[in-house]
Design a protein around this motif. Sequence first.
Motif, mmCIF file in Angstrom:
data_model
loop_
_atom_site.group_PDB
_atom_site.id
_atom_site.type_symbol
_atom_site.label_atom_id
_atom_site.label_comp_id
_atom_site.label_asym_id
_atom_site.label_seq_id
_atom_site.Cartn_x
_atom_site.Cartn_y
_atom_site.Cartn_z
ATOM 1 N N SER A 132 -54.350 11.262 98.506
ATOM 2 C CA SER A 132 -53.633 10.536 99.545
ATOM 3 C C SER A 132 -52.167 10.311 99.170
ATOM 4 C CB SER A 132 -54.303 9.188 99.802
ATOM 5 O OG SER A 132 -54.127 8.368 98.667
ATOM 6 N N LEU A 133 -51.797 10.704 97.954
ATOM 7 C CA LEU A 133 -50.425 10.466 97.506
ATOM 8 C C LEU A 133 -49.598 11.685 97.864
ATOM 9 C CD1 LEU A 133 -51.414 9.096 94.013
ATOM 10 C CD2 LEU A 133 -50.824 7.768 96.024
ATOM 11 N N VAL A 134 -49.055 11.700 99.047
ATOM 12 C CA VAL A 134 -48.421 12.934 99.486
ATOM 13 C C VAL A 134 -46.925 12.979 99.250
ATOM 14 C CG1 VAL A 134 -50.136 13.802 101.101
ATOM 15 C CG2 VAL A 134 -48.518 12.039 101.827
ATOM 16 N N ASP A 135 -46.243 11.823 99.269
ATOM 17 C CA ASP A 135 -44.788 11.929 99.144
ATOM 18 C C ASP A 135 -44.341 11.713 97.708
ATOM 19 O OD1 ASP A 135 -42.325 12.598 99.829
ATOM 20 O OD2 ASP A 135 -41.841 10.787 100.944
ATOM 21 N N ILE A 136 -44.664 12.714 96.906
ATOM 22 C CA ILE A 136 -44.333 12.634 95.485
ATOM 23 C C ILE A 136 -43.599 13.889 95.049
ATOM 24 C CG2 ILE A 136 -45.355 12.647 93.167
ATOM 25 C CD1 ILE A 136 -47.473 10.772 94.431
ATOM 26 N N VAL A 137 -42.514 13.675 94.325
ATOM 27 C CA VAL A 137 -41.826 14.776 93.667
ATOM 28 C C VAL A 137 -42.143 14.631 92.190
ATOM 29 C CG1 VAL A 137 -39.570 15.751 93.112
ATOM 30 C CG2 VAL A 137 -40.008 14.854 95.422
ATOM 31 N N ALA A 138 -42.803 15.642 91.629
ATOM 32 C CA ALA A 138 -43.254 15.584 90.237
ATOM 33 C C ALA A 138 -42.304 16.427 89.376
ATOM 34 C CB ALA A 138 -44.676 16.136 90.141
ATOM 35 N N ILE A 139 -41.718 15.794 88.372
ATOM 36 C CA ILE A 139 -40.798 16.531 87.487
ATOM 37 C C ILE A 139 -41.331 16.456 86.061
ATOM 38 C CG2 ILE A 139 -38.426 16.684 86.618
ATOM 39 C CD1 ILE A 139 -37.417 15.535 89.211
ATOM 40 N N ASP A 140 -41.614 17.603 85.490
ATOM 41 C CA ASP A 140 -42.110 17.670 84.116
ATOM 42 C C ASP A 140 -41.172 18.507 83.263
ATOM 43 O OD1 ASP A 140 -44.679 16.231 84.252
ATOM 44 O OD2 ASP A 140 -45.233 17.801 85.680
ATOM 45 N N GLY A 141 -41.360 18.385 81.956
ATOM 46 C CA GLY A 141 -40.576 19.209 81.044
ATOM 47 C C GLY A 141 -40.564 18.598 79.660
ATOM 48 N N PRO A 142 -40.044 19.367 78.684
ATOM 49 C CA PRO A 142 -40.054 18.893 77.298
ATOM 50 C C PRO A 142 -38.986 17.827 77.036
ATOM 51 C CG PRO A 142 -38.946 21.004 77.433
ATOM 52 C CD PRO A 142 -39.467 20.706 78.813
ATOM 53 N N ALA A 143 -39.056 17.214 75.859
ATOM 54 C CA ALA A 143 -38.085 16.192 75.452
ATOM 55 C C ALA A 143 -36.669 16.756 75.491
ATOM 56 C CB ALA A 143 -38.412 15.732 74.026
ATOM 57 N N GLY A 144 -35.775 15.972 76.066
ATOM 58 C CA GLY A 144 -34.359 16.351 76.027
ATOM 59 C C GLY A 144 -33.935 17.344 77.095
ATOM 60 N N ALA A 145 -34.820 17.644 78.064
ATOM 61 C CA ALA A 145 -34.445 18.608 79.110
ATOM 62 C C ALA A 145 -33.597 17.951 80.199
ATOM 63 C CB ALA A 145 -35.694 19.250 79.712
ATOM 64 N N GLY A 146 -33.387 16.642 80.090
ATOM 65 C CA GLY A 146 -32.554 15.935 81.079
ATOM 66 C C GLY A 146 -33.362 15.335 82.219
ATOM 67 N N LYS A 147 -34.691 15.284 82.044
ATOM 68 C CA LYS A 147 -35.567 14.825 83.139
ATOM 69 C C LYS A 147 -35.210 13.435 83.663
ATOM 70 C CE LYS A 147 -39.448 14.867 81.004
ATOM 71 N NZ LYS A 147 -39.011 15.203 79.649
ATOM 72 N N SER A 148 -35.000 12.475 82.741
ATOM 73 C CA SER A 148 -34.787 11.092 83.199
ATOM 74 C C SER A 148 -33.528 10.980 84.043
ATOM 75 C CB SER A 148 -34.664 10.130 82.026
ATOM 76 O OG SER A 148 -35.910 9.977 81.441
ATOM 77 N N THR A 149 -32.428 11.515 83.517
ATOM 78 C CA THR A 149 -31.154 11.451 84.248
ATOM 79 C C THR A 149 -31.282 12.136 85.594
ATOM 80 O OG1 THR A 149 -30.161 11.730 82.086
ATOM 81 C CG2 THR A 149 -28.686 11.948 83.966
ATOM 82 N N VAL A 150 -31.875 13.327 85.577
ATOM 83 C CA VAL A 150 -31.984 14.117 86.805
ATOM 84 C C VAL A 150 -32.920 13.432 87.797
ATOM 85 C CG1 VAL A 150 -32.868 16.316 87.722
ATOM 86 C CG2 VAL A 150 -31.428 16.304 85.670
ATOM 87 N N ALA A 151 -34.061 12.959 87.309
ATOM 88 C CA ALA A 151 -35.052 12.361 88.216
ATOM 89 C C ALA A 151 -34.522 11.060 88.803
ATOM 90 C CB ALA A 151 -36.364 12.119 87.471
ATOM 91 N N ARG A 152 -33.833 10.261 87.978
ATOM 92 C CA ARG A 152 -33.339 8.965 88.467
ATOM 93 C C ARG A 152 -32.304 9.171 89.573
ATOM 94 N NH1 ARG A 152 -31.538 6.788 83.948
ATOM 95 N NH2 ARG A 152 -33.404 5.565 83.592
ATOM 96 N N GLU A 153 -31.374 10.096 89.316
ATOM 97 C CA GLU A 153 -30.304 10.314 90.300
ATOM 98 C C GLU A 153 -30.856 11.019 91.550
ATOM 99 O OE1 GLU A 153 -27.523 9.037 90.632
ATOM 100 O OE2 GLU A 153 -26.601 10.344 92.152
#
Length: 236
Positions: free
Chosen positions: A15-36
């Motif tokens: 039922s969780l349809v409006d989700i953008v899932a971002i994965d990747g290894p440490a230091g790939a910039g996920k947090s900065t990219v996902a937050r913005e």
Amino acid sequence: MPSTPNQPTTPDPESLVDIVAIDGPAGAGKSTVAREAARRLGMRFLDTGAMYRAATWWAMHSRVSLSDPDALAEATRRMPLELIEQDGGLLVRVEGHDVSQAIRTPEVTRNIRHLDGVPAVRAHLVQLQREFAAKGPTVAEGRDMGTVVFPRARCKIFLDASIGERAQRRALELEKNGVPVDRAALEAEIAARDDNDRNRAVAPLRPAHDAVLLDTTGKNLDDVIDEVVRIAKPTR
Ligand code: DC
């Protein structure tokens, strides 16, 4: 399984349809990219690494043996965790303490490996992650968002970069904050985390079969954010 007061029922991931899932290894910039990207898409931001970090900090703070999986699972279930979105960052509180900085020390980072392979620790944090996302459209970042936590996410992105570039980005970030950096040691530490993330028996790091792979080596993060927003924007 019957639910107890400590274990609210897990919302159905279907039922969780409006989700953008971002994965990747440490230091790939996920947090900065996902937050913005979340800010620009008008979605909430979920940093699941912060949850594994908080559970590790809490276990250390409560003097739980890091080699006792049952005790770690029990401590994680009891952790009074709050994630509070703020302008320009995420406030992480455990039992009322602001641990936003404390969960990012090298000691906590080194000790996460004691918890992140314990199935009952992961099960509890996954439940919290699904509850968070059930409250509204969410960009969730971590290691197993597209594969385990939100297999029906409407958009999945796997962010990667060469290990040299990931170490370089982390070094610049630390140096900017006045922390002296041993580059060789930093690269070795990232390689060790990659090895742990990719080879753990439960929820190993890997791209979901339907993820868009984005190699950010040599790209500036503003361009990566633009690309993620373009990929993740709903087409209506
Ligand atoms: O993204 P990060 O560096 O803050 O994550 C910290 C650690 O938490 C990472 O080394 C592995 C673990 N983690 C995990 O096992 N599963 C997730 N979904 C997120 C993080």
